[in-house]
Design a protein around this motif. Structure first.
Motif, PDB file in Angstrom:
ATOM      1  N   TYR A 251       1.085  -1.059   0.041  1.00  0.00           N
ATOM      2  CA  TYR A 251       0.295   0.092   0.007  1.00  0.00           C
ATOM      3  C   TYR A 251       0.985   0.941  -0.350  1.00  0.00           C
ATOM      4  CZ  TYR A 251      -3.049   4.089   2.337  1.00  0.00           C
ATOM      5  OH  TYR A 251      -4.351   4.636   2.030  1.00  0.00           O
ATOM      6  N   MET A 252       1.592   1.197   0.989  1.00  0.00           N
ATOM      7  CA  MET A 252       2.753   2.389   0.805  1.00  0.00           C
ATOM      8  C   MET A 252       4.065   1.938  -0.451  1.00  0.00           C
ATOM      9  SD  MET A 252       1.686   4.291   2.832  1.00  0.00           S
ATOM     10  CE  MET A 252       3.183   5.818   2.815  1.00  0.00           C
ATOM     11  N   THR A 253       4.688   3.179  -0.586  1.00  0.00           N
ATOM     12  CA  THR A 253       5.508   3.036  -1.394  1.00  0.00           C
ATOM     13  C   THR A 253       6.119   4.200  -1.211  1.00  0.00           C
ATOM     14  OG1 THR A 253       4.647   4.339  -3.529  1.00  0.00           O
ATOM     15  CG2 THR A 253       3.616   2.334  -3.420  1.00  0.00           C
ATOM     16  N   GLU A 254       7.425   4.679  -2.351  1.00  0.00           N
ATOM     17  CA  GLU A 254       8.196   5.705  -2.174  1.00  0.00           C
ATOM     18  C   GLU A 254       7.913   6.897  -2.584  1.00  0.00           C
ATOM     19  OE1 GLU A 254      10.473   4.899  -6.443  1.00  0.00           O
ATOM     20  OE2 GLU A 254      11.509   4.817  -4.301  1.00  0.00           O
ATOM     21  N   HIS A 255       6.335   7.382  -3.610  1.00  0.00           N
ATOM     22  CA  HIS A 255       5.693   7.609  -3.817  1.00  0.00           C
ATOM     23  C   HIS A 255       4.352   8.011  -3.031  1.00  0.00           C
ATOM     24  CE1 HIS A 255       8.283   8.253  -7.283  1.00  0.00           C
ATOM     25  NE2 HIS A 255       8.048   6.682  -7.654  1.00  0.00           N
ATOM     26  N   GLY A 256       4.080   7.748  -2.033  1.00  0.00           N
ATOM     27  CA  GLY A 256       2.928   7.841  -0.969  1.00  0.00           C
ATOM     28  C   GLY A 256       2.206   6.757  -1.456  1.00  0.00           C
ATOM     29  N   PRO A 257       0.982   6.636  -0.844  1.00  0.00           N
ATOM     30  CA  PRO A 257       0.327   5.731  -1.153  1.00  0.00           C
ATOM     31  C   PRO A 257      -0.345   5.455  -2.165  1.00  0.00           C
ATOM     32  CG  PRO A 257      -0.835   6.704   0.902  1.00  0.00           C
ATOM     33  CD  PRO A 257       0.588   7.675   0.169  1.00  0.00           C
ATOM     34  N   ASP A 258      -0.326   4.275  -2.249  1.00  0.00           N
ATOM     35  CA  ASP A 258      -0.675   3.701  -3.773  1.00  0.00           C
ATOM     36  C   ASP A 258      -2.475   3.273  -3.497  1.00  0.00           C
ATOM     37  OD1 ASP A 258      -2.030   2.200  -6.031  1.00  0.00           O
ATOM     38  OD2 ASP A 258       0.116   0.328  -6.130  1.00  0.00           O
ATOM     39  N   LEU A 259      -3.279   3.799  -4.119  1.00  0.00           N
ATOM     40  CA  LEU A 259      -4.850   4.031  -3.974  1.00  0.00           C
ATOM     41  C   LEU A 259      -5.126   3.246  -4.399  1.00  0.00           C
ATOM     42  CD1 LEU A 259      -6.024   6.932  -3.731  1.00  0.00           C
ATOM     43  CD2 LEU A 259      -5.697   6.024  -1.885  1.00  0.00           C
ATOM     44  N   ALA A 260      -4.301   1.762  -5.536  1.00  0.00           N
ATOM     45  CA  ALA A 260      -5.141   0.991  -6.559  1.00  0.00           C
ATOM     46  C   ALA A 260      -4.593  -0.494  -5.305  1.00  0.00           C
ATOM     47  CB  ALA A 260      -4.331   0.745  -7.752  1.00  0.00           C
ATOM     48  N   ALA A 261      -3.900  -0.450  -4.621  1.00  0.00           N
ATOM     49  CA  ALA A 261      -3.449  -1.878  -4.113  1.00  0.00           C
ATOM     50  C   ALA A 261      -3.920  -1.925  -3.062  1.00  0.00           C
ATOM     51  CB  ALA A 261      -1.884  -1.401  -3.738  1.00  0.00           C
ATOM     52  N   SER A 262      -5.172  -2.761  -3.170  1.00  0.00           N
ATOM     53  CA  SER A 262      -6.989  -2.290  -2.459  1.00  0.00           C
ATOM     54  C   SER A 262      -6.610  -3.866  -2.016  1.00  0.00           C
ATOM     55  CB  SER A 262      -7.939  -1.520  -2.833  1.00  0.00           C
ATOM     56  OG  SER A 262      -8.779  -1.970  -2.289  1.00  0.00           O
ATOM     57  N   THR A 263      -6.918  -3.944  -0.460  1.00  0.00           N
ATOM     58  CA  THR A 263      -7.796  -5.746  -0.708  1.00  0.00           C
ATOM     59  C   THR A 263      -8.705  -6.020  -0.852  1.00  0.00           C
ATOM     60  OG1 THR A 263      -8.819  -4.825   2.012  1.00  0.00           O
ATOM     61  CG2 THR A 263      -6.334  -5.646   1.973  1.00  0.00           C
ATOM     62  N   ALA A 264      -9.778  -4.354  -1.141  1.00  0.00           N
ATOM     63  CA  ALA A 264     -10.742  -4.880  -1.446  1.00  0.00           C
ATOM     64  C   ALA A 264     -11.772  -5.909  -1.199  1.00  0.00           C
ATOM     65  CB  ALA A 264     -11.256  -4.645  -2.489  1.00  0.00           C
ATOM     66  N   GLY A 265     -11.767  -6.037   0.641  1.00  0.00           N
ATOM     67  CA  GLY A 265     -12.193  -6.855   1.447  1.00  0.00           C
ATOM     68  C   GLY A 265     -13.354  -7.136   2.243  1.00  0.00           C
TER      69      GLY A 265
END
Length: 453
Positions: A90-104
């Motif tokens: 979820y966290m990357t060097e550019h900040g949160p990746d809003l697409a990296a979801s559990t969607a759960g």
């Protein structure tokens, strides 16, 4: 030496290991022929070999049951194929990746789109057959996460939702119209980093709830929140409309935390009445121990969760609040035609108390008489959140059906129960091809000319 599995990977919450499709399901009793559509339900279900550090970090799996013409035509379950399913952080060097979801957490339908939701991310669109289409950002207009608990106004058809963050801007409010176009976005002043999982919609107001659970950078479970006695517990009341955020008022309430709203409405005196299950400090810690697999007395995913009512007098700037029932419950639902207006009936799942006393069941509350009725699902049988479906030509608020998926440990099986919402009797039992993981939220998607897959 083997390490014991965390509780959210055992018992009712043991993940399903594969995706299956089954047709021509066995039915006991009679499915009302007016039930024509799909029950879709989400659950945290990590892939085999994956042990997430927190229940909420398990990847989402959608379970679907299609009924039509008195038959249970199919069952299928599918993981939501997001980058997180394959291990993307979820966290990357550019900040949160809003697409990296559990969607759960939840699945809804709005403007013809099926959206799988997790509050830290963008929604994920699915096909009618539950295949993953991809992240949905409302044509680039949604730049925040989206709550897992949006509210569709039963009168206007608009979808109201918010994005929250432990960092500024802490709270952003959004509205999408009936075509699914994002038509309004506004940062909400006065909010803090407190956890905001759900909110309420009335005919005239938006109601936000901030409890004592707030951002905690020392929490290492992967969900950076914890109980904080210094975090003010508050309710924010904001008029509906494009300039409502300029007029929000915050009201102090007693310490506690609420995950899910039962309903809210303006009463005859213009006061706002808000209800939902809440936990105190001990209840939160017992639940958190279960969610993270931390040793402790917590033996259920919710503990000391009692329904509370707040009555907010905006003229006197006062809040009256009290617990209205001593039964541990969660996952409240209602006839959503009454969302935002005064409702008589509410439904919830009953859990054993913190000492393991009491059993699972489906509860119906009568807010007029104060009575409650419990449908006992049986030993080692955990029902899912009850989804209300109105009967054809209903005249009373509870003329309809409750749909709940039961996890049966003794039989290692699951059934979809169709209950009479008036008396809680079982009308039909649909046998599913395998035991379905106990999970969170779902929706009934009635057939229309455009979604009768």
């Amino acid at each position: 030496m083997t390490t014991a599995k965390p509780p959210y990977l055992t018992g009712h919450f043991t993940p399903v290991a594969e995706e299956v499709t089954a047709t021509g399901l066995t039915v006991e009793g009679t499915i009302p022929p007016e039930l024509s559509g799909r029950l879709l339900r989400n659950s945290h279900n990590p892939k085999p070999g994956i042990t997430p550090t927190h229940w909420f970090k398990g990847s989402g799996m959608i379970h679907g049951i299609r009924v039509r013409d008195g038959r249970a035509e199919w069952y299928r379950n599918r993981w939501v194929h997001t980058p997180a399913l394959d291990g993307a952080p979820y966290m990357t060097e550019h900040g949160p990746d809003l697409a990296a979801s559990t969607a759960g957490t939840h699945i809804i339908e709005h403007a013809g789109r099926l959206l799988a939701l997790c509050e830290a991310n963008l929604p994920y669109e699915l096909s009618p057959e539950l295949d993953t289409i991809g992240p949905h950002d409302f044509d680039g207009k949604l730049r925040t996460a989206m709550t897992a608990h949006p509210k569709e106004d039963p009168v206007t058809g608009e979808l109201h939702f918010f994005g929250s963050s432990p960092f500024p801007p802490y709270l952003t409010y959004h509205v999408a119209d009936t075509t699914g176009t994002l038509v309004h976005t506004a940062e909400v002043p006065g909010a803090t980093g407190a956890l905001k999982h759900d909110f309420a919609l009335t005919r005239r107001h938006i109601v936000f709830i901030e409890g004592n659970v707030t951002f905690d950078p020392t929490e290492h479970s992967g969900i950076p929140y914890g109980w904080n006695d210094q975090q003010p517990s508050r309710i924010g009341v904001m008029p509906r409309g494009t300039d409502g955020h300029h007029h929000i008022r915050w009201y102090s309430i007693e310490p506690g935390n609420m995950l899910h709203v039962s309903n809210a409405y303006e009463d005859g005196q213009g006061r706002i009445v808000l209800e939902g299950p809440t936990v105190d400090r001990e209840g939160f810690h017992l639940s958190w121990n279960w969610w993270t697999g931390t040793p402790g007395r917590g033996s259920e995913p919710v503990s000391r969760s009692y329904t509370r009512r707040w009555t907010i007098d905006m003229h006197a700037h006062t809040v009256d609040e009290h617990i209205i029932d001593d039964l541990p419950v969660e996952f409240p639902t209602l006839n959503e035609d009454y969302l935002g207006t005064e409702n008589r009936y509410q439904y919830a799942i009953a859990f054993p108390d913190e000492n393991g006393l009491g059993g699972y069941g489906l509860v119906k509350y009568d807010r007029t008489t104060g009575a409650r009725r419990i449908h006992q699902t049986g030993d080692a049988r955990l029902p899912s959140e009850a989804v209300y479906v109105p009967a054809h030509n209903a005249t009373n608020e509870d003329d309809g059906y409750l749909l709940t998926v039961v996890s049966d440990l003794k039989q290692d099986a699951s059934q979809l129960l169709v209950l009479d919402a008036t008396g809680l009797g079982t009308i039909a039992t649909i046998h599913l091809p395998h035991r379905v993981t106990a999970g969170l939220h779902g929706s009934w998607i009635p057939d229309t000319p455009h979604n009768a897959a």
